[in-house]
Design a protein around this motif. Structure first.
Motif, PDB file in Angstrom:
ATOM      1  N   ARG A  23       8.939 -61.309  11.203  1.00  0.00           N
ATOM      2  CA  ARG A  23       7.795 -60.416  10.994  1.00  0.00           C
ATOM      3  C   ARG A  23       7.154 -60.729   9.644  1.00  0.00           C
ATOM      4  N   VAL A  24       5.847 -61.023   9.688  1.00  0.00           N
ATOM      5  CA  VAL A  24       5.104 -61.329   8.475  1.00  0.00           C
ATOM      6  C   VAL A  24       3.818 -60.519   8.484  1.00  0.00           C
ATOM      7  N   HIS A  28       4.439 -60.849  14.266  1.00  0.00           N
ATOM      8  CA  HIS A  28       5.525 -61.824  14.388  1.00  0.00           C
ATOM      9  C   HIS A  28       4.978 -63.237  14.488  1.00  0.00           C
ATOM     10  N   ARG A  29       5.592 -64.159  13.730  1.00  0.00           N
ATOM     11  CA  ARG A  29       5.194 -65.575  13.724  1.00  0.00           C
ATOM     12  C   ARG A  29       6.437 -66.435  13.830  1.00  0.00           C
ATOM     13  N   PHE A  34       5.667 -72.124   9.500  1.00  0.00           N
ATOM     14  CA  PHE A  34       5.548 -71.849   8.064  1.00  0.00           C
ATOM     15  C   PHE A  34       5.373 -73.146   7.273  1.00  0.00           C
ATOM     16  N   ASN A  35       4.770 -73.026   6.089  1.00  0.00           N
ATOM     17  CA  ASN A  35       4.714 -74.174   5.187  1.00  0.00           C
ATOM     18  C   ASN A  35       6.073 -74.324   4.495  1.00  0.00           C
ATOM     19  N   ILE A  36       6.247 -75.396   3.740  1.00  0.00           N
ATOM     20  CA  ILE A  36       7.547 -75.715   3.125  1.00  0.00           C
ATOM     21  C   ILE A  36       8.052 -74.575   2.236  1.00  0.00           C
ATOM     22  N   HIS A  42      12.330 -68.125   3.500  1.00  0.00           N
ATOM     23  CA  HIS A  42      12.976 -67.534   4.670  1.00  0.00           C
ATOM     24  C   HIS A  42      14.470 -67.872   4.703  1.00  0.00           C
ATOM     25  N   GLN A  43      14.840 -69.096   4.328  1.00  0.00           N
ATOM     26  CA  GLN A  43      16.251 -69.504   4.326  1.00  0.00           C
ATOM     27  C   GLN A  43      17.054 -68.752   3.267  1.00  0.00           C
TER      28      GLN A  43
END
Length: 55
Positions: A23-24, A28-29, A34-36, A42-43
């Motif tokens: 969720r962003v 939800h995406r 996502f970009n780098i 996120h990790q």
């Protein structure tokens, strides 16, 4: 008995890609879009586990 590597080789044709959504900004995406920088952020997230309330 199969170890992990042998198991993966024997079951290769049954494996499927898993798309992870997050969720962003209220929607939800998929994480793969996502970009780098956002993937790295996120990790690093930690799962929030709410403590149980006493009755």
């Amino acid at each position: 008995m199969l170890n992990n590597e042998n198991l993966l080789r024997t079951m290769q044709e049954q494996r499927r890609k898993c798309v992870v959504y997050t969720r962003v900004m209220g929607y939800h995406r998929p994480v793969e879009s996502f970009n780098i920088g956002k993937k790295g952020e996120h990790q690093q997230r930690k799962e929030f586990i709410e403590p149980k309330k006493s009755a």
